[in-house]
Scaffold this motif. Structure first.
Motif, PDB file in Angstrom:
ATOM      1  N   ARG A 164       0.835  -1.215   0.000  1.00  0.00           N
ATOM      2  CA  ARG A 164       0.000   0.000   0.000  1.00  0.00           C
ATOM      3  C   ARG A 164       0.865   1.259   0.000  1.00  0.00           C
ATOM      4  NH1 ARG A 164      -3.505  -3.055   3.313  1.00  0.00           N
ATOM      5  NH2 ARG A 164      -2.718  -2.099   5.210  1.00  0.00           N
ATOM      6  N   LYS A 167       2.120   2.489  -3.344  1.00  0.00           N
ATOM      7  CA  LYS A 167       1.118   3.151  -4.170  1.00  0.00           C
ATOM      8  C   LYS A 167       1.448   4.628  -4.379  1.00  0.00           C
ATOM      9  CE  LYS A 167      -3.903   3.418  -4.486  1.00  0.00           C
ATOM     10  NZ  LYS A 167      -5.138   3.130  -3.781  1.00  0.00           N
ATOM     11  N   TYR A 171       3.871   3.946  -8.255  1.00  0.00           N
ATOM     12  CA  TYR A 171       2.545   3.503  -8.644  1.00  0.00           C
ATOM     13  C   TYR A 171       2.559   2.353  -9.651  1.00  0.00           C
ATOM     14  CZ  TYR A 171      -2.427   3.739  -9.543  1.00  0.00           C
ATOM     15  OH  TYR A 171      -3.757   3.427  -9.643  1.00  0.00           O
ATOM     16  N   GLU A 172       3.492   2.431 -10.607  1.00  0.00           N
ATOM     17  CA  GLU A 172       3.573   1.394 -11.633  1.00  0.00           C
ATOM     18  C   GLU A 172       3.877   0.024 -11.010  1.00  0.00           C
ATOM     19  OE1 GLU A 172       6.288   1.249 -15.401  1.00  0.00           O
ATOM     20  OE2 GLU A 172       5.371   3.235 -15.213  1.00  0.00           O
ATOM     21  N   GLU A 173       4.874   0.008 -10.128  1.00  0.00           N
ATOM     22  CA  GLU A 173       5.257  -1.234  -9.452  1.00  0.00           C
ATOM     23  C   GLU A 173       4.121  -1.723  -8.544  1.00  0.00           C
ATOM     24  OE1 GLU A 173       7.178   1.455  -9.610  1.00  0.00           O
ATOM     25  OE2 GLU A 173       9.147   0.832 -10.360  1.00  0.00           O
ATOM     26  N   TYR A 174       3.489  -0.763  -7.913  1.00  0.00           N
ATOM     27  CA  TYR A 174       2.358  -1.090  -7.046  1.00  0.00           C
ATOM     28  C   TYR A 174       1.278  -1.836  -7.828  1.00  0.00           C
ATOM     29  CZ  TYR A 174      -2.198  -0.252  -4.909  1.00  0.00           C
ATOM     30  OH  TYR A 174      -3.474  -0.415  -4.443  1.00  0.00           O
ATOM     31  N   LEU A 175       0.971  -1.307  -9.011  1.00  0.00           N
ATOM     32  CA  LEU A 175      -0.071  -1.923  -9.843  1.00  0.00           C
ATOM     33  C   LEU A 175       0.265  -3.353 -10.220  1.00  0.00           C
ATOM     34  CD1 LEU A 175      -1.313   0.824 -12.332  1.00  0.00           C
ATOM     35  CD2 LEU A 175      -2.486  -0.090 -10.313  1.00  0.00           C
ATOM     36  N   LYS A 176       1.566  -3.568 -10.547  1.00  0.00           N
ATOM     37  CA  LYS A 176       2.027  -4.901 -10.950  1.00  0.00           C
ATOM     38  C   LYS A 176       1.846  -5.913  -9.816  1.00  0.00           C
ATOM     39  CE  LYS A 176       5.618  -5.413 -14.354  1.00  0.00           C
ATOM     40  NZ  LYS A 176       7.067  -5.413 -14.574  1.00  0.00           N
ATOM     41  N   LYS A 178      -0.073  -5.556  -7.180  1.00  0.00           N
ATOM     42  CA  LYS A 178      -1.498  -5.600  -6.850  1.00  0.00           C
ATOM     43  C   LYS A 178      -2.213  -6.574  -7.799  1.00  0.00           C
ATOM     44  CE  LYS A 178      -5.179  -3.600  -4.804  1.00  0.00           C
ATOM     45  NZ  LYS A 178      -6.196  -4.283  -5.542  1.00  0.00           N
ATOM     46  N   GLU A 179      -1.845  -6.481  -9.064  1.00  0.00           N
ATOM     47  CA  GLU A 179      -2.447  -7.330 -10.084  1.00  0.00           C
ATOM     48  C   GLU A 179      -2.164  -8.801  -9.772  1.00  0.00           C
ATOM     49  OE1 GLU A 179      -1.443  -6.011 -14.094  1.00  0.00           O
ATOM     50  OE2 GLU A 179      -1.625  -8.110 -14.712  1.00  0.00           O
ATOM     51  N   ASP A 182      -4.288 -10.110  -7.023  1.00  0.00           N
ATOM     52  CA  ASP A 182      -5.698 -10.288  -7.370  1.00  0.00           C
ATOM     53  C   ASP A 182      -5.950 -11.437  -8.332  1.00  0.00           C
ATOM     54  OD1 ASP A 182      -6.233  -8.163  -5.778  1.00  0.00           O
ATOM     55  OD2 ASP A 182      -6.319  -6.692  -7.391  1.00  0.00           O
TER      56      ASP A 182
END
Ligand code: MG
Length: 183
Positions: A164, A167, A171-176, A178-179, A182
């Motif tokens: 978190r 984020k 942000y880019e690494e966070y998204l990866k 996070k994905e 999920d």
């Protein structure tokens, strides 16, 4: 916080070890893989690798990689597994501490750190530990989290907090990551 947030950022993220392009890693100059076992290759409650996994590991070795298994688990778990592939191993590695990585590095033929890549399922142990010693780590989704030990469960909770935090500035690494979570 004790560590820099960038130490928690994996080099890349994949759903499973089967999704990694090992030929590409070899082309990129990687020669040694520091491979986690539990929940990266097999769940905690499984001791024998599947035929499919054996095939994959042998394929990786045939590309030209040396695999060094590095695990926080006991010798009785790690040795028989590594022996199946005649590969060196470090057990009770205490990842993310540097100790186990130093042992693993001694098992290499003094390859440059750029030629080494780690693969694991935990940000708090595999990614942090490798990054601290200057080795990149590929993060995979843990195979099965129901039977994890209490300290691994704790690590996962800290891991979620760190993710978190990513984020905000990564942000880019966070998204990866996070994905991956999920999936
Ligand atoms: Mg693991």
């Amino acid at each position: 916080m004790f560590f820099k947030i960038k130490h928690f950022i994996p080099y890349d993220c994949y759903k499973t070890v089967f999704d990694i392009d090992y030929n590409k890693l070899y082309e990129d100059g990687k020669r040694i893989i520091l491979m986690d076992i539990d929940n990266t290759l097999i769940p905690y409650d499984v001791s024998e690798p599947s035929e499919e996994l054996k095939k994959l590991i042998n394929e990786i070795i045939n590309i030209g990689f040396r695999i060094i298994f590095i695990s926080n688990n006991h010798k009785r778990r790690v040795k028989p597994f590594a022996d199946l592939f005649d590969s060196p191993y470090v057990y009770s590695a205490w990842k993310p501490l540097k100790k186990g990585y130093r042992k693993a590095l001694k098992l290499t033929k003094h390859e440059h750190l750029d030629e080494i890549i780690a693969i694991g399922d935990q940000v708090m142990t595999d990614v942090l530990g490798a990054n601290k010693v200057g080795i990149k780590c590929i993060l995979v989704k843990p195979l099965k989290i129901v039977n994890e030990k209490w300290y691994t469960k704790l690590n996962r909770r800290i891991e979620n907090r760190i993710i978190r935090k990513l984020k905000k500035n990564h942000y880019e690494e966070y998204l990866k990551i996070k994905e991956l979570k999920d999936l």
